[in-house]
Design a protein around this motif. Structure first.
Motif, PDB file in Angstrom:
ATOM      1  N   THR A  27       0.858  -1.182   0.000  1.00 44.61           N
ATOM      2  CA  THR A  27       0.000   0.000   0.000  1.00 44.61           C
ATOM      3  C   THR A  27       0.895   1.233   0.000  1.00 44.61           C
ATOM      4  O   THR A  27       2.081   1.156   0.322  1.00 44.61           O
ATOM      5  N   VAL A  28       0.299   2.373  -0.352  1.00 43.89           N
ATOM      6  CA  VAL A  28       1.044   3.628  -0.386  1.00 43.89           C
ATOM      7  C   VAL A  28       0.177   4.714   0.240  1.00 43.89           C
ATOM      8  O   VAL A  28      -0.974   4.904  -0.159  1.00 43.89           O
ATOM      9  N   ALA A  29       0.703   5.401   1.249  1.00 45.01           N
ATOM     10  CA  ALA A  29      -0.079   6.350   2.040  1.00 45.01           C
ATOM     11  C   ALA A  29      -0.668   7.478   1.206  1.00 45.01           C
ATOM     12  O   ALA A  29      -1.807   7.888   1.431  1.00 45.01           O
ATOM     13  N   GLU A  30       0.094   7.989   0.251  1.00 42.65           N
ATOM     14  CA  GLU A  30      -0.359   9.144  -0.528  1.00 42.65           C
ATOM     15  C   GLU A  30      -1.441   8.793  -1.557  1.00 42.65           C
ATOM     16  O   GLU A  30      -2.118   9.675  -2.068  1.00 42.65           O
ATOM     17  N   PHE A  31      -1.601   7.505  -1.837  1.00 43.23           N
ATOM     18  CA  PHE A  31      -2.645   7.018  -2.753  1.00 43.23           C
ATOM     19  C   PHE A  31      -3.413   5.893  -2.043  1.00 43.23           C
ATOM     20  O   PHE A  31      -3.223   4.710  -2.343  1.00 43.23           O
ATOM     21  N   PRO A  32      -4.270   6.225  -1.079  1.00 43.34           N
ATOM     22  CA  PRO A  32      -4.901   5.189  -0.245  1.00 43.34           C
ATOM     23  C   PRO A  32      -5.795   4.206  -1.000  1.00 43.34           C
ATOM     24  O   PRO A  32      -6.076   3.125  -0.492  1.00 43.34           O
ATOM     25  N   SER A  33      -6.206   4.538  -2.203  1.00 44.34           N
ATOM     26  CA  SER A  33      -7.074   3.618  -2.947  1.00 44.34           C
ATOM     27  C   SER A  33      -6.274   2.580  -3.738  1.00 44.34           C
ATOM     28  O   SER A  33      -6.859   1.664  -4.318  1.00 44.34           O
ATOM     29  N   LEU A  34      -4.956   2.685  -3.760  1.00 47.96           N
ATOM     30  CA  LEU A  34      -4.127   1.761  -4.530  1.00 47.96           C
ATOM     31  C   LEU A  34      -3.500   0.700  -3.640  1.00 47.96           C
ATOM     32  O   LEU A  34      -3.105   0.972  -2.512  1.00 47.96           O
ATOM     33  N   SER A  35      -3.390  -0.510  -4.180  1.00 48.40           N
ATOM     34  CA  SER A  35      -2.670  -1.594  -3.507  1.00 48.40           C
ATOM     35  C   SER A  35      -2.248  -2.605  -4.568  1.00 48.40           C
ATOM     36  O   SER A  35      -2.716  -2.569  -5.707  1.00 48.40           O
ATOM     37  N   TRP A  36      -1.331  -3.504  -4.157  1.00 48.41           N
ATOM     38  CA  TRP A  36      -0.851  -4.531  -5.080  1.00 48.41           C
ATOM     39  C   TRP A  36      -0.596  -5.808  -4.301  1.00 48.41           C
ATOM     40  O   TRP A  36       0.058  -5.789  -3.266  1.00 48.41           O
ATOM     41  N   LEU A  37      -1.112  -6.924  -4.807  1.00 51.60           N
ATOM     42  CA  LEU A  37      -0.922  -8.225  -4.181  1.00 51.60           C
ATOM     43  C   LEU A  37       0.121  -9.021  -4.951  1.00 51.60           C
ATOM     44  O   LEU A  37       0.162  -8.981  -6.186  1.00 51.60           O
ATOM     45  N   ALA A  38       0.959  -9.778  -4.215  1.00 50.37           N
ATOM     46  CA  ALA A  38       1.954 -10.643  -4.853  1.00 50.37           C
ATOM     47  C   ALA A  38       2.376 -11.730  -3.871  1.00 50.37           C
ATOM     48  O   ALA A  38       2.138 -11.636  -2.673  1.00 50.37           O
ATOM     49  N   ASP A  39       3.048 -12.752  -4.416  1.00 52.85           N
ATOM     50  CA  ASP A  39       3.496 -13.882  -3.597  1.00 52.85           C
ATOM     51  C   ASP A  39       4.645 -13.528  -2.659  1.00 52.85           C
ATOM     52  O   ASP A  39       4.869 -14.211  -1.673  1.00 52.85           O
ATOM     53  N   ASP A  40       5.415 -12.472  -3.006  1.00 59.55           N
ATOM     54  CA  ASP A  40       6.526 -12.085  -2.141  1.00 59.55           C
ATOM     55  C   ASP A  40       6.531 -10.566  -1.968  1.00 59.55           C
ATOM     56  O   ASP A  40       5.915  -9.837  -2.735  1.00 59.55           O
ATOM     57  N   GLN A  41       7.237 -10.119  -0.946  1.00 60.68           N
ATOM     58  CA  GLN A  41       7.235  -8.701  -0.587  1.00 60.68           C
ATOM     59  C   GLN A  41       7.814  -7.814  -1.686  1.00 60.68           C
ATOM     60  O   GLN A  41       7.264  -6.753  -1.987  1.00 60.68           O
ATOM     61  N   ILE A  42       8.911  -8.228  -2.280  1.00 58.63           N
ATOM     62  CA  ILE A  42       9.568  -7.422  -3.314  1.00 58.63           C
ATOM     63  C   ILE A  42       8.652  -7.258  -4.523  1.00 58.63           C
ATOM     64  O   ILE A  42       8.506  -6.150  -5.063  1.00 58.63           O
ATOM     65  N   SER A  43       8.002  -8.320  -4.936  1.00 57.32           N
ATOM     66  CA  SER A  43       7.092  -8.240  -6.083  1.00 57.32           C
ATOM     67  C   SER A  43       5.894  -7.353  -5.784  1.00 57.32           C
ATOM     68  O   SER A  43       5.422  -6.626  -6.660  1.00 57.32           O
ATOM     69  N   ALA A  44       5.407  -7.401  -4.559  1.00 62.73           N
ATOM     70  CA  ALA A  44       4.283  -6.540  -4.180  1.00 62.73           C
ATOM     71  C   ALA A  44       4.692  -5.071  -4.258  1.00 62.73           C
ATOM     72  O   ALA A  44       3.969  -4.239  -4.814  1.00 62.73           O
ATOM     73  N   LEU A  45       5.861  -4.751  -3.724  1.00 61.96           N
ATOM     74  CA  LEU A  45       6.346  -3.372  -3.756  1.00 61.96           C
ATOM     75  C   LEU A  45       6.627  -2.917  -5.182  1.00 61.96           C
ATOM     76  O   LEU A  45       6.210  -1.830  -5.589  1.00 61.96           O
ATOM     77  N   THR A  46       7.294  -3.738  -5.953  1.00 54.59           N
ATOM     78  CA  THR A  46       7.613  -3.381  -7.344  1.00 54.59           C
ATOM     79  C   THR A  46       6.343  -3.179  -8.160  1.00 54.59           C
ATOM     80  O   THR A  46       6.232  -2.210  -8.917  1.00 54.59           O
ATOM     81  N   GLY A  47       5.385  -4.063  -7.988  1.00 56.19           N
ATOM     82  CA  GLY A  47       4.115  -3.932  -8.714  1.00 56.19           C
ATOM     83  C   GLY A  47       3.393  -2.642  -8.366  1.00 56.19           C
ATOM     84  O   GLY A  47       2.863  -1.959  -9.250  1.00 56.19           O
ATOM     85  N   LEU A  48       3.396  -2.297  -7.080  1.00 59.63           N
ATOM     86  CA  LEU A  48       2.718  -1.073  -6.666  1.00 59.63           C
ATOM     87  C   LEU A  48       3.454   0.161  -7.169  1.00 59.63           C
ATOM     88  O   LEU A  48       2.824   1.122  -7.613  1.00 59.63           O
ATOM     89  N   GLU A  49       4.783   0.151  -7.133  1.00 58.55           N
ATOM     90  CA  GLU A  49       5.536   1.290  -7.659  1.00 58.55           C
ATOM     91  C   GLU A  49       5.218   1.511  -9.142  1.00 58.55           C
ATOM     92  O   GLU A  49       5.048   2.648  -9.580  1.00 58.55           O
ATOM     93  N   GLU A  50       5.128   0.439  -9.906  1.00 55.50           N
ATOM     94  CA  GLU A  50       4.794   0.559 -11.326  1.00 55.50           C
ATOM     95  C   GLU A  50       3.371   1.081 -11.516  1.00 55.50           C
ATOM     96  O   GLU A  50       3.117   1.905 -12.402  1.00 55.50           O
ATOM     97  N   LEU A  51       2.449   0.630 -10.672  1.00 49.16           N
ATOM     98  CA  LEU A  51       1.075   1.128 -10.728  1.00 49.16           C
ATOM     99  C   LEU A  51       1.021   2.612 -10.385  1.00 49.16           C
ATOM    100  O   LEU A  51       0.346   3.392 -11.074  1.00 49.16           O
TER     101      LEU A  51
END
Length: 113
Positions: A27-51
């Motif tokens: 999740t990202v505080a400045e965009f509370p409506s956005l989130s990204w799910l993934a099997d591992d932490q790095i993939s979740a963060l990378t996916g959300l950054e790209e979003l």
């Protein structure tokens, strides 16, 4: 993998396990409506950054104001807070008993957690 703009990495991200989804959720505080799910932490963060990068690009294209990262925001130190009359009275009495201004007493209480 897309190149992430430096400002996108300045946002306040969090990654945690979601028992409900059985995946990590970023999740990202400045965009509370956005989130990204993934099997591992790095993939979740990378996916959300790209979003976030994609959302920012869309916002800029449509002339919308892009949220400033919390890390680069400046704060005045001034906080206007509404409380119930009963709480206001209680804080005023506590401050008086301690020989402090209401502002100093409230600030001390907030700082103490």
């Amino acid at each position: 993998m897309t190149t992430i703009e430096a400002s996108v990495t300045h946002y306040r991200y969090a990654v945690q396990w979601s028992a409900e989804d059985e995946e990590f959720v970023a999740t990202v505080a400045e965009f509370p409506s956005l989130s990204w799910l993934a099997d591992d932490q790095i993939s979740a963060l990378t996916g959300l950054e790209e979003l976030v990068q994609s959302v920012i690009s869309d916002m800029r294209d449509s002339g919308e104001e892009v949220p400033e990262p919390l890390a680069t925001r400046t704060f005045s130190g001034r906080l206007n807070l509404r409380v119930t009359p009963e709480l206001h009275r209680r804080i005023a009495l506590e401050a008086l008993e301690l020989g402090k201004s209401i502002n100093k007493h409230a600030s001390d209480r907030l700082a103490a957690g």
